[in-house]
Design a protein around this motif. Structure first.
Motif, short mmCIF file in Angstrom:
data_model
loop_
_atom_site.label_atom_id
_atom_site.label_comp_id
_atom_site.label_asym_id
_atom_site.label_seq_id
_atom_site.Cartn_x
_atom_site.Cartn_y
_atom_site.Cartn_z
N MET A 148 0.82 -1.21 0.00
CA MET A 148 0.00 0.00 0.00
C MET A 148 0.85 1.27 0.00
SD MET A 148 -1.46 0.57 3.83
CE MET A 148 -1.50 2.34 3.64
N THR A 149 2.15 1.10 0.22
CA THR A 149 2.98 2.29 0.23
C THR A 149 3.36 2.66 -1.20
OG1 THR A 149 4.90 0.92 0.56
CG2 THR A 149 3.94 1.89 2.52
N ASP A 150 2.69 3.68 -1.69
CA ASP A 150 2.93 4.13 -3.05
C ASP A 150 3.98 5.23 -3.01
OD1 ASP A 150 2.87 4.94 -5.61
OD2 ASP A 150 0.84 5.80 -5.55
N GLN A 151 5.23 4.85 -3.29
CA GLN A 151 6.33 5.80 -3.12
C GLN A 151 6.37 6.87 -4.19
OE1 GLN A 151 8.11 6.00 -0.53
NE2 GLN A 151 8.21 4.01 0.45
N THR A 152 5.57 6.69 -5.28
CA THR A 152 5.64 7.70 -6.32
C THR A 152 4.83 8.95 -5.95
OG1 THR A 152 3.75 6.73 -7.44
CG2 THR A 152 5.93 5.97 -8.12
N GLN A 153 3.96 8.84 -4.93
CA GLN A 153 3.22 9.99 -4.46
C GLN A 153 3.91 10.52 -3.20
OE1 GLN A 153 1.11 10.96 -6.87
NE2 GLN A 153 -0.75 10.94 -5.66
N ALA A 154 4.40 11.74 -3.24
CA ALA A 154 4.99 12.31 -2.03
C ALA A 154 3.89 12.65 -1.04
CB ALA A 154 5.79 13.56 -2.37
N ILE A 155 2.77 13.17 -1.55
CA ILE A 155 1.65 13.52 -0.68
C ILE A 155 0.36 13.07 -1.35
CG2 ILE A 155 0.33 15.42 0.35
CD1 ILE A 155 2.87 17.05 0.41
N ALA A 156 -0.50 12.41 -0.60
CA ALA A 156 -1.83 12.08 -1.10
C ALA A 156 -2.82 12.38 0.02
CB ALA A 156 -1.89 10.62 -1.52
N VAL A 157 -3.60 13.43 -0.16
CA VAL A 157 -4.49 13.89 0.91
C VAL A 157 -5.93 13.79 0.41
CG1 VAL A 157 -5.23 15.91 2.22
CG2 VAL A 157 -2.80 15.44 1.94
N GLN A 158 -6.79 13.22 1.24
CA GLN A 158 -8.20 13.10 0.87
C GLN A 158 -9.10 13.68 1.95
OE1 GLN A 158 -9.01 9.02 0.14
NE2 GLN A 158 -7.86 9.02 -1.78
N SER A 159 -9.93 14.60 1.55
CA SER A 159 -10.94 15.27 2.39
C SER A 159 -10.48 15.50 3.83
CB SER A 159 -12.28 14.53 2.36
OG SER A 159 -12.10 13.16 2.51
N LEU A 160 -9.35 16.17 3.94
CA LEU A 160 -8.79 16.49 5.24
C LEU A 160 -9.55 17.67 5.86
CD1 LEU A 160 -6.25 15.18 6.51
CD2 LEU A 160 -4.99 17.19 5.82
N ALA A 161 -9.91 17.55 7.15
CA ALA A 161 -10.61 18.66 7.81
C ALA A 161 -10.04 18.85 9.20
CB ALA A 161 -12.10 18.36 7.89
N LYS A 162 -9.99 20.10 9.62
CA LYS A 162 -9.53 20.42 10.96
C LYS A 162 -10.21 21.70 11.44
CE LYS A 162 -6.89 20.35 14.64
NZ LYS A 162 -6.94 19.25 15.63
N ALA A 163 -10.70 21.67 12.67
CA ALA A 163 -11.29 22.88 13.26
C ALA A 163 -10.66 23.08 14.63
CB ALA A 163 -12.80 22.71 13.40
N PHE A 164 -10.45 24.35 14.98
CA PHE A 164 -10.06 24.67 16.35
C PHE A 164 -11.23 25.41 16.98
CE2 PHE A 164 -5.82 24.43 14.35
CZ PHE A 164 -5.24 23.51 15.20
N GLY A 165 -11.93 24.76 17.90
CA GLY A 165 -13.08 25.40 18.54
C GLY A 165 -14.07 25.88 17.49
N ARG A 166 -14.28 27.19 17.43
CA ARG A 166 -15.30 27.72 16.55
C ARG A 166 -14.83 27.97 15.13
NH1 ARG A 166 -19.08 31.74 20.04
NH2 ARG A 166 -19.25 30.37 21.84
N THR A 167 -13.54 27.80 14.88
CA THR A 167 -13.05 28.12 13.55
C THR A 167 -12.70 26.85 12.79
OG1 THR A 167 -11.40 29.11 14.97
CG2 THR A 167 -12.02 30.33 13.00
N ALA A 168 -13.30 26.73 11.61
CA ALA A 168 -12.93 25.64 10.72
C ALA A 168 -11.70 26.10 9.96
CB ALA A 168 -14.08 25.34 9.77
N VAL A 169 -10.58 25.37 10.11
CA VAL A 169 -9.33 25.82 9.49
C VAL A 169 -9.15 25.16 8.13
CG1 VAL A 169 -6.86 26.06 9.79
CG2 VAL A 169 -8.35 26.16 11.76
N LEU A 170 -9.41 23.85 8.07
CA LEU A 170 -9.32 23.15 6.80
C LEU A 170 -10.65 22.44 6.56
CD1 LEU A 170 -5.84 21.40 7.08
CD2 LEU A 170 -6.37 23.53 5.90
#
Lengths: 239, 223, 247
Positions: free
Chosen positions: A1-23
């Motif tokens: 499963m380690t696909d070394q040809t992709q340095a980054i593969a991000v899918q629907s990443l989300a992050k909120a701090f308290g009241r603020t949605a950052v990503l």
């Protein structure tokens, strides 16, 4: 499963701090060997995104692979293959440059500390300051040490959060060479900046992040400064 | 064991920093010696009660020194966000915990090596014995394990200087009671068996808190 | 507003009625205990409250462990609500205990194992609430608090054991339980009704605090949605920006 040809593969990443949605549902794929420049105003979520990639901050939801390793289940492999520069130097002020680099090398269980620390110090032209305490160095020199530290373990991906802030003209030149050497050796990098011109000078690909979304994503070729500046201005105003 | 290198590297780095910043070490030692002296005046010591009261004063001095020392150990990490640098090392979060706790353990043992002889002289209570050394080492072990977890938590809060003692002192109260009582039994001229119950209590605390702190530590560092 | 409101009003009214019955039983109906006198009536409050303060410690720990394992906010609300009500009930335990101790043992306070443990646990949970106030908002503060909640529960038996051992080591320094009382069936009934009334009142408080936490979280989610909507507004123009980029 380690696909070394992709340095980054991000899918629907989300992050909120308290009241603020950052990503919010951020998707991004970056092949190995690419230098991706991420532009965005303060508060756009650049730093949070990089901290999540570096396993310093945990995402609320979504999935991310860095160098083929899952940030949630294989964080140690992610850290072993990633070099990180943040806004802070991440150094101990009362240790010398050499001691800081040796400590980092010990934490990475690297053999040949002495030689490797000397090599990265020469690469960033700080080898004459190896015996000085970090506290006594200017901000720009501390930034160079931070960069040297990020390169120490020969990472394949560099995660650099505004690496040029506080660097003087000479150091910017050094940094450009470091980045091109890294790329020539097959390495990849994600670099954030607010400067459109620096972004165009450094990147193979430019991405604009605004309010936690990627709103623009184009290869460097065919982009000119005026067009990009115009697009960036539409997003860059503070929230 | 590949993890021992990083654990030792962290402890060594912490001790190097503490002793390079001599003003901290010196003021911390002077402060704990002052605690001994001030309590000497606050509590009227007699030839009879000094075996009972003395060890209590001694351990209060050690606890204060420990709280200050462990707060320092994490404030160092917040300066220039060095803690982020630690967290970028390819080791698990418990490796960081073991390293920080080991550094605090050694630091406190060094402080005790100064405090114990001074206490013996000032209070005329001879605690320079193998029994007290073992008791002190055991109590300090639990103290630094629990304290490292709490100091890592406190450093992320506002008014961190006061948060650590407020959170930490109630939690370690059983350990302090055990250390005081065991030291007193031995100081009175008692043998191992006189202090046995208290030493057992210390051991229980050590094991429970070492495991709990190691298991919970990675939750402390995430944000 | 919603259908739950009348239900809670009925519960609140039932609480008031139960408490009135309890007060009547404690102060009028139940006979005065022969050996201990009038002050023994404090026991009908003290015992249920003391039991609940111990239960609160367990509830905080359950909420905290489940929160750390599942990362679901509702378990954090539950732990937080239990800690708040627990600190209140713990304070009442200490106060009613002192009211009891003064005439019976002739001191306001004694370092008996149960009292000592209650006091130290109370400090730990006051620390829990302080930590929540001083820690950064969001997940990190909740996680730090959960750790304190778990450690408090783990520590409780150790504290009790240490305090008990300490008491036996220093017998002269403790005012012990002196006169023993005897229990009649009226006293048993009064204690039972009081227990039910206090458990019901406590549960009501817990539920209310939980609902406040949930409402606060809903407000946070709303302001997140608001920022999401403005971001959507921005991405609506994304297509033409991408088009412009190709010019």
């Amino acid at each position: 499963m380690t696909d070394q040809t992709q340095a980054i593969a991000v899918q629907s990443l989300a992050k909120a701090f308290g009241r603020t949605a950052v990503l919010q549902n951020l998707d991004l794929a970056m092949p190995a060997g690419q230098i991706l420049v991420m532009l965005g105003a303060n508060g756009a979520g650049k730093t949070t995104f990089l901290r999540i990639l570096a396993t310093l901050t945990r995402a609320d939801s979504g999935k991310a692979l860095v160098n083929g390793f899952d940030i949630a289940s294989q964080p140690e492999e992610v850290r072993r293959t990633t070099g990180v520069v943040t806004h802070s130097a991440m150094l101990y002020g009362d240790l010398t440059v050499r001691e800081n680099l040796h400590f980092a090398a010990r934490m990475f269980r690297m053999p040949g500390r002495e030689a490797r620390a000397g090599a990265v110090a020469r690469q960033l032209d700080i080898d004459r300051r190896l015996g000085d305490r970090v506290r006594t160095l200017s901000h720009g020199l501390q930034k160079r040490v931070a960069l040297a530290r990020a390169l120490l373990h020969r990472p394949s991906l560099l995660v650099l959060d505004e690496p040029e802030s506080g660097l003087d003209q000479v150091a910017v030149g050094l940094f450009e060479r470091v980045l091109s050497d890294h790329k020539a050796n097959g390495g990849s990098a994600v670099v954030t900046t607010h400067s459109v011109d620096r972004g165009l000078a450094l990147g193979d690909r430019l991405v604009i992040l605004a309010r936690g979304h990627i709103v623009f994503d184009q290869p460097r070729t065919g982009l000119d400064s005026a067009t990009l500046r115009d697009i960036y201005a539409r997003y860059a105003e503070p929230n | 064991m590949g993890v021992l290198g990083p654990i030792w590297a962290i402890a060594r780095k912490d001790l190097l920093l503490e002793f390079r910043n001599r003003d901290i070490v010196v003021s911390l030692l002077v402060f704990s010696l002052l605690v001994l002296v001030i309590f000497n005046f606050a509590v009227e010591l007699t030839p009879v009660n000094r075996f009972v009261v003395g060890p209590g004063i001694l351990w209060v001095a050690v606890a204060f020194a420990g709280v200050i020392g462990m707060n320092r150990a994490f404030i160092i990490e917040k300066d220039r966000d060095a803690l982020d640098g630690l967290m970028l090392a390819p080791v698990s979060r418990d490796t960081l915990f073991f390293g920080k706790a080991l550094g605090s353990l050694v630091f406190m043992l060094i402080a005790e090596a100064v405090l114990f002889p001074v206490f013996t002289v000032l209070f005329d209570v001879d605690i320079l014995r193998v029994e007290t050394a073992v008791i002190a080492a055991m109590a300090t072990f639990g103290f630094s394990a629990a304290g490292t977890a709490f100091a890592a938590m406190a450093v992320n809060t506002r008014s961190r200087e006061i948060m650590l003692p407020v959170l930490f002192l109630p939690v370690i109260s059983p350990l302090l009671i055990a250390a005081v009582e065991a030291t007193a039994r031995v100081a009175e001229g008692g043998s191992w068996s006189d202090a046995a119950q208290w030493i057992q209590l210390t051991a229980v605390f050590d094991i429970v808190f070492f495991v709990a702190a190691a298991v919970l530590f990675h939750f402390v560092l995430e944000d | 507003m919603r259908g739950t409101v009348p239900g809670r009003s009925i519960w609140l009214a039932a609480n008031a009625a139960l408490m009135a019955i309890t007060l009547w039983m404690i102060f009028i109906w139940v006979p005065t205990e022969a050996n201990l006198g009038v002050i023994q009536r404090a026991l009908y409050f003290h015992v249920p409250i003391a039991i609940i303060s111990l239960v609160a410690v367990v509830l905080v720990a359950i909420g905290s462990v489940t929160y750390l394992v599942t990362n679901r906010a509702r378990w954090d609300w539950f732990a937080h609500a239990s800690a708040e009500t627990g600190v209140l009930v713990g304070a009442l335990t200490l106060i009613t205990g002192s009211i009891w101790a003064r005439p019976i043992w002739n001191v306001w306070w004694t370092w008996d194992a149960k009292l000592t443990t209650t006091l130290i646990l109370w400090f730990i949970f006051v620390g829990y609430l302080m930590l929540r106030a001083y820690a950064p908002a969001g997940g990190q503060g909740a996680r730090l608090a959960a750790i304190v909640g778990i450690i408090g529960a783990i520590d409780a038996p150790i504290i009790y054991f240490a305090a008990d051992l300490w008491r036996t080591a220093h017998p002269g320094r403790i005012a012990g339980p002196g006169a023993e009382g005897s229990m009649t069936s009226e006293m048993g009934w009064t204690l039972l009704v009081s227990m039910i009334a206090i458990v019901s009142a406590y549960s009501y408080m817990l539920v209310e605090r939980y609902r406040v936490r949930r409402a606060e979280a809903a407000v946070e989610a709303l302001s997140r949605d608001a920022s999401l909507i403005s971001a959507r507004g921005a991405s609506a123009s994304r297509a033409d920006v991408l088009a412009a980029g190709r010019v």
